[in-house]
Design an enzyme around this catalytic site. Structure first.
Site, short mmCIF file in Angstrom:
data_model
loop_
_atom_site.label_atom_id
_atom_site.label_comp_id
_atom_site.label_asym_id
_atom_site.label_seq_id
_atom_site.Cartn_x
_atom_site.Cartn_y
_atom_site.Cartn_z
N CYS A 113 0.89 -0.97 -0.06
CA CYS A 113 -0.07 -0.24 -0.03
C CYS A 113 0.76 1.45 0.50
O CYS A 113 0.61 2.42 -0.54
CB CYS A 113 -0.72 -0.12 0.80
SG CYS A 113 -2.34 -1.04 1.25
N HIS A 252 -3.58 7.01 2.03
CA HIS A 252 -4.38 5.65 1.99
C HIS A 252 -5.59 5.40 1.87
O HIS A 252 -5.07 5.22 3.29
CB HIS A 252 -2.83 4.27 2.13
CG HIS A 252 -3.54 3.01 2.09
ND1 HIS A 252 -3.76 2.51 0.12
CD2 HIS A 252 -3.53 2.03 2.53
CE1 HIS A 252 -4.25 1.40 0.75
NE2 HIS A 252 -3.78 0.78 2.06
N ASN A 282 -10.26 -0.47 -0.62
CA ASN A 282 -8.58 -0.42 -0.62
C ASN A 282 -7.84 -0.75 -1.83
O ASN A 282 -7.86 -2.20 -1.69
CB ASN A 282 -8.06 -0.76 0.57
CG ASN A 282 -6.72 -1.24 1.19
OD1 ASN A 282 -6.23 -1.04 0.37
ND2 ASN A 282 -6.40 -2.15 2.12
O1 UT7 Z 1 -4.42 -1.56 3.45
C1 UT7 Z 1 -2.90 -1.51 4.83
C2 UT7 Z 1 -3.67 -2.41 5.53
N1 UT7 Z 1 -4.86 -2.57 5.95
C3 UT7 Z 1 -5.06 -2.12 7.47
O2 UT7 Z 1 -4.69 -1.19 7.72
C4 UT7 Z 1 -6.50 -1.83 7.69
C5 UT7 Z 1 -6.02 -2.16 9.06
N2 UT7 Z 1 -7.77 -3.23 9.42
C6 UT7 Z 1 -8.87 -2.71 9.68
O3 UT7 Z 1 -9.23 -1.51 8.99
C7 UT7 Z 1 -9.83 -3.32 10.35
O4 UT7 Z 1 -9.54 -3.45 11.52
C8 UT7 Z 1 -10.53 -4.38 9.83
C9 UT7 Z 1 -11.98 -2.84 9.06
C10 UT7 Z 1 -9.76 -5.15 8.88
C11 UT7 Z 1 -11.70 -4.64 10.89
O5 UT7 Z 1 -12.61 -3.59 11.81
P1 UT7 Z 1 -12.30 -3.88 13.07
O6 UT7 Z 1 -13.19 -3.22 13.55
O7 UT7 Z 1 -10.97 -3.76 13.91
O8 UT7 Z 1 -12.62 -5.59 13.33
P2 UT7 Z 1 -12.65 -6.88 14.14
O9 UT7 Z 1 -11.03 -7.34 13.07
O10 UT7 Z 1 -11.89 -6.47 15.85
O11 UT7 Z 1 -13.39 -7.53 14.62
C12 UT7 Z 1 -14.62 -7.05 15.29
C13 UT7 Z 1 -15.84 -8.10 15.11
C14 UT7 Z 1 -16.02 -9.73 14.76
O12 UT7 Z 1 -16.18 -10.63 15.83
P3 UT7 Z 1 -16.51 -10.84 16.94
O13 UT7 Z 1 -15.25 -11.76 17.41
O14 UT7 Z 1 -16.83 -9.87 17.83
O15 UT7 Z 1 -17.69 -11.66 16.98
C15 UT7 Z 1 -15.72 -10.15 13.32
O16 UT7 Z 1 -15.41 -11.55 13.52
O17 UT7 Z 1 -16.48 -8.48 13.36
C16 UT7 Z 1 -16.64 -9.31 13.19
N3 UT7 Z 1 -15.66 -9.31 11.66
C17 UT7 Z 1 -17.75 -8.96 10.70
N4 UT7 Z 1 -18.58 -8.89 10.94
C18 UT7 Z 1 -19.92 -8.49 9.48
C19 UT7 Z 1 -14.92 -8.89 10.99
N5 UT7 Z 1 -15.52 -8.68 9.16
C20 UT7 Z 1 -16.93 -8.24 9.60
C21 UT7 Z 1 -17.65 -8.18 8.09
N6 UT7 Z 1 -18.72 -8.28 8.02
N7 UT7 Z 1 -16.51 -8.73 6.85
#
Ligand code: UT7
Length: 325
Positions: A113, A252, A282
């Protein structure tokens, strides 16, 4: 040393739009979750017949036309990508051949990225030293080709696209600073495990879905904010400027919450942030450059403005640049 600036910009986004509602039919997700957690509403998906070089070439042609240059005027082509057409030759070679850019040297760089900012830094140095006159840098990705459409943690985040810039000597302004960094100790947070020399393609790697992008998004989140903030501060410092001088931050586009947090830490108000994540998701190395191109096209960037590019991604790598437009 010569002053180096961006004299032409272009982009190409594939026609097919995949909305959050479309994804609700593929994996256990909702438009509400994707929108509130990431800021993404839809993304573009390349067709089966479009490879990364096809996207890159269309963006390149627009940038060359904007710069009023011909491909034959180019001395250098750099393509930043992690989804090249094939492991080798480089996607840049394919672009060079298709454009008939006969005198251009061409190579790819892999900085995920942050690839566009890395490419900008390399091209700038060739021109500043007088080695080359005109360089074309492209960020292009077909991430849909490495997306696991069964993994809701990643498939809702990614999209395809390409952006390109032509760099040349300018009389005033131009690139004032570039700061780059890397921490390879956290490479497991974002990678594609198979298909390289460590794990060549085999029935086992295919069966265990190792040819897809893997991301521990939650663990990346805080690091992204920390590194992007630090990179921006260093780039500003190197340019002898501070956050009050920034007219527009063009970051980004991985997550709007990351971008808003970085801007807040830097003290840059929301009306000085450029966001297009809503439309494209992204696109790795294509995200920062496409945001820059669209900011120019929408008139958000005027002559003399101070622009802050800021990117972070797999490696982990990061990079920021200050450009006086
Ligand atoms: O490109 C450069 C590198 N990339 C980044 O810098 C990305 C950085 N990370 C992020 O943008 C975020 O961490 C994400 C968007 C990937 C995820 O958001 P989050 O708020 O950190 O969510 P999480 O991974 O902590 O997941 C929270 C909950 C989980 O459920 P439980 O375990 O709390 O029951 C996930 O299983 O959300 C669930 N979850 C989803 N639910 C509905 C994960 N993906 C999804 C989804 N739809 N697509």
């Amino acid at each position: 040393m010569r002053k180096v600036g961006i004299i032409g910009v272009g982009e190409y986004l594939p026609q097919k739009v995949l909305s959050n509602h479309d994804l609700e039919k593929l994996v256990d997700t909702t438009d509400e979750w994707i929108t509130t957690r990431t800021g993404i509403k839809e993304r573009r998906i390349a067709s089966d017949t479009e490879a990364t070089s096809d996207l890159a070439i269309k963006a390149a042609r627009e940038a060359l036309a904007h710069a009023k240059l011909n491909p034959q005027d180019l001395d250098l082509i750099i393509v930043a990508t992690v989804t090249g057409d094939m492991p080798f030759p480089s996607t840049a070679s394919i672009v060079q051949n298709t454009l008939l850019a006969e005198k251009a040297a061409a190579f790819d760089i892999s900085a995920a990225c942050a690839g566009f900012v890395y490419a900008l830094s390399i091209a700038e140095q060739f021109i500043a030293r007088g080695t080359y006159k005109n360089a074309l840098i492209i960020g292009a990705e077909k991430l849909s080709a490495v997306t696991d459409w069964q993994d809701r943690n990643t498939c809702v985040l990614l999209g395809d696209g390409a952006g390109a810039c032509v760099l040349s000597e300018v009389k005033s302004g131009g690139i004032l600073s570039v700061y780059l960094g890397c921490d390879g100790s956290n490479m497991e947070l974002l990678n594609m495990p198979a298909g390289g020399s460590r794990k060549p393609a085999s029935h086992e790697t295919v069966d265990s879905r190792m040819h897809y992008l893997k991301m521990k998004g939650n663990e990346l989140f805080k690091t992204a904010i920390r590194r992007m903030t630090m990179a921006a501060e260093r780039a500003l410092e190197q340019a002898g400027l501070n956050f009050k001088d920034v007219d527009l931050i063009v970051p980004h586009q991985a997550n709007s919450r990351i971008i808003l947090a970085v801007a807040k830490k830097l003290g840059i108000p929301e009306d000085k942030i450029y966001l297009n994540i809503e439309k494209y998701g992204n696109m790795s190395s294509a995200s920062t450059v496409t945001a820059l191109v669209e900011a120019v096209k929408e008139g958000r960037i005027k002559k003399g403005d101070i622009i802050l590019l800021d990117a972070f991604g797999a490696g982990l790598v990061w990079g920021a640049s200050i450009i006086k437009w």
